[in-house]
Design a protein around this motif. Structure first.
Motif, PDB file in Angstrom:
ATOM      1  N   LYS A 187       0.837  -1.210   0.000  1.00 21.33           N
ATOM      2  CA  LYS A 187       0.000   0.000   0.000  1.00 21.33           C
ATOM      3  C   LYS A 187       0.869   1.256   0.000  1.00 21.33           C
ATOM      4  CE  LYS A 187      -3.958  -1.850   2.487  1.00 21.33           C
ATOM      5  NZ  LYS A 187      -4.578  -1.926   3.812  1.00 21.33           N
ATOM      6  N   LEU A 188       1.970   1.170   0.730  1.00 24.66           N
ATOM      7  CA  LEU A 188       2.878   2.317   0.835  1.00 24.66           C
ATOM      8  C   LEU A 188       3.538   2.600  -0.519  1.00 24.66           C
ATOM      9  CD1 LEU A 188       3.386   3.961   3.305  1.00 24.66           C
ATOM     10  CD2 LEU A 188       5.440   2.643   3.748  1.00 24.66           C
ATOM     11  N   ARG A 189       3.877   1.542  -1.202  1.00 26.09           N
ATOM     12  CA  ARG A 189       4.481   1.664  -2.535  1.00 26.09           C
ATOM     13  C   ARG A 189       3.483   2.364  -3.474  1.00 26.09           C
ATOM     14  NH1 ARG A 189       9.539   0.843  -4.902  1.00 26.09           N
ATOM     15  NH2 ARG A 189       9.118   1.078  -7.096  1.00 26.09           N
ATOM     16  N   ALA A 190       2.210   1.954  -3.393  1.00 32.76           N
ATOM     17  CA  ALA A 190       1.180   2.557  -4.249  1.00 32.76           C
ATOM     18  C   ALA A 190       1.034   4.040  -3.916  1.00 32.76           C
ATOM     19  CB  ALA A 190      -0.147   1.822  -4.056  1.00 32.76           C
ATOM     20  N   LEU A 191       1.059   4.359  -2.620  1.00 33.49           N
ATOM     21  CA  LEU A 191       0.929   5.761  -2.204  1.00 33.49           C
ATOM     22  C   LEU A 191       2.113   6.586  -2.710  1.00 33.49           C
ATOM     23  CD1 LEU A 191      -0.503   7.969  -0.527  1.00 33.49           C
ATOM     24  CD2 LEU A 191       0.811   7.202   1.444  1.00 33.49           C
ATOM     25  N   CYS A 192       3.290   5.991  -2.625  1.00 31.23           N
ATOM     26  CA  CYS A 192       4.516   6.659  -3.075  1.00 31.23           C
ATOM     27  C   CYS A 192       4.406   6.997  -4.571  1.00 31.23           C
ATOM     28  CB  CYS A 192       5.698   5.721  -2.814  1.00 31.23           C
ATOM     29  SG  CYS A 192       7.306   6.448  -2.983  1.00 31.23           S
ATOM     30  N   GLU A 193       3.873   6.052  -5.326  1.00 33.98           N
ATOM     31  CA  GLU A 193       3.748   6.266  -6.779  1.00 33.98           C
ATOM     32  C   GLU A 193       2.676   7.309  -7.090  1.00 33.98           C
ATOM     33  OE1 GLU A 193       5.368   1.834  -7.914  1.00 33.98           O
ATOM     34  OE2 GLU A 193       3.260   2.284  -8.259  1.00 33.98           O
ATOM     35  N   VAL A 194       1.544   7.220  -6.397  1.00 32.22           N
ATOM     36  CA  VAL A 194       0.451   8.179  -6.645  1.00 32.22           C
ATOM     37  C   VAL A 194       0.923   9.604  -6.350  1.00 32.22           C
ATOM     38  CG1 VAL A 194      -1.757   8.981  -5.688  1.00 32.22           C
ATOM     39  CG2 VAL A 194      -1.459   6.590  -6.286  1.00 32.22           C
ATOM     40  N   CYS A 195       1.689   9.756  -5.288  1.00 31.64           N
ATOM     41  CA  CYS A 195       2.163  11.099  -4.891  1.00 31.64           C
ATOM     42  C   CYS A 195       3.388  11.530  -5.706  1.00 31.64           C
ATOM     43  CB  CYS A 195       2.528  11.125  -3.414  1.00 31.64           C
ATOM     44  SG  CYS A 195       1.138  10.902  -2.324  1.00 31.64           S
ATOM     45  N   GLU A 196       3.896  10.645  -6.541  1.00 30.96           N
ATOM     46  CA  GLU A 196       5.145  10.887  -7.289  1.00 30.96           C
ATOM     47  C   GLU A 196       6.264  11.305  -6.334  1.00 30.96           C
ATOM     48  OE1 GLU A 196       4.795  12.957 -11.040  1.00 30.96           O
ATOM     49  OE2 GLU A 196       2.643  12.530 -11.081  1.00 30.96           O
TER      50      GLU A 196
END
Ligand code: GTP
Length: 295
Positions: A187-196
């Motif tokens: 989930k953290l990885r996905a958040l990192c990508e969404v926030c660039e």
């Protein structure tokens, strides 16, 4: 999620630094305050709420010989049954045969009563070992301890209350007790990508131990997150002393934006963006949207 209580034994000879590390990590002591701590009598129990459903039942076991003998003999079943983690602390400057003999007996008691427990050997007060001798010292000690605990799942750390190594060890210890760590990381990885973002880190809110991180742009410094834990925790404590709670912090320069804020009830989050075109308000919005999924 069902409540889970995990038993952690903190053992090692008197004066090795057990209560000092417990007080720094869980009771907001600063290192210099530990010189005032008295010897632990018998066992000090504490129940620490940690990440929602997880409670740490920490047994700080007094290290004087007569206490350890009693734990190994009359009290063996009571002390050593249902242990999830044994943290055995050695004083690096004075590791004697007697210490390793006790450790061998403790390993036997764990093997008999809690075979699945994870063992963490913290060779502590490393600040007192000459820097030029540390590498060789660690090599020899690690081989020796691994041999003694060869029937068990054993990891060694080299720690001191005076630097981030204490946070590194304790972050690793608590992480092994978090059941949904892989989901959290995804989930953290996905958040990192969404926030660039370049990286996102989640810390437990009270201790500031590192729970999980996602990194798009890796850094050379392997102790990076534990250094951040240490620095932010000291900063938070200074704010508390002035009765100013720290809910969020934003640092911006020409190269990057760093945001640190309370995230879920039990966690804080740090996010680093090197693309300065990305607005902090947009990042904050994404963090708030993601928040539900981390509860
Ligand atoms: P018992 O309660 O008797 O079992 O001892 P303990 O293992 O809990 O030891 P304690 O935490 O009371 O620490 C003893 C002393 O070691 C204190 O004066 C601490 O300040 C000191 N100490 C703890 N950690 C470190 C460290 O990393 N480096 C140095 N130099 N001193 C330390």
């Amino acid at each position: 999620m069902a409540a889970v209580k995990q038993k952690l034994l903190l053992m090692g000879k008197s004066g090795a630094g057990k209560t000092s590390m417990r007080s720094i990590i869980f009771a907001n002591y600063v290192p210099r305050e530990t010189s005032r701590l008295g010897a632990t009598i018998d066992v000090e129990h504490s129940n620490i709420r940690f990440l929602g459903s997880l409670t740490l039942s920490l047994w700080d076991c007094g290290g004087q010989d007569h206490f350890i003998d009693n734990f190994l003999e009359a009290e063996q079943e009571n002390v050593f049954k249902d242990v999830a983690v044994l943290i055995y602390v050695f004083d690096a400057e004075s590791m004697e045969t007697k210490d390793t003999d006790y450790f061998r007996r403790v390993c036997d008691a764990i093997y008999t009563n809690s075979r699945g427990a994870k063992i963490f050997c913290l060779v502590h007060k490393m600040d007192l070992i000459n820097e030029n001798e540390r590498e060789q010292f660690c090599k020899v000690r690690e081989a020796q301890l691994k041999k003694i605990g060869e029937r068990l799942d054993l990891t060694c750390f080299w720690t001191s209350i005076w630097d981030e190594t204490l946070y590194k060890a304790w972050s690793e210890i608590v992480r092994c007790l978090i059941s949904n760590l892989d989901t959290l990381k995804a989930k953290l990885r996905a958040l990192c990508e969404v926030c660039e973002a370049d990286e996102v880190v989640i810390f437990e809110r009270a201790t500031f131990l590192v729970i999980a991180h996602a990194v798009i742009e890796p850094h050379d410094d392997i102790h990076r997150f534990e250094k951040i834990s240490n620095i932010i925790k000291q900063f938070k404590l200074s704010c508390n002393k002035k009765r100013a709670g720290l809910e969020s912090l934003q640092v911006q320069n020409a190269n990057s934006t760093v945001l640190i804020l309370d995230f879920t009830v039990c966690t804080s989050i740090m996010l680093v963006c090197s693309d300065t075109r990305i607005r902090p308000a947009a990042v904050l919005h994404n963090i708030q949207l993601a928040n539900e999924g981390f509860k």
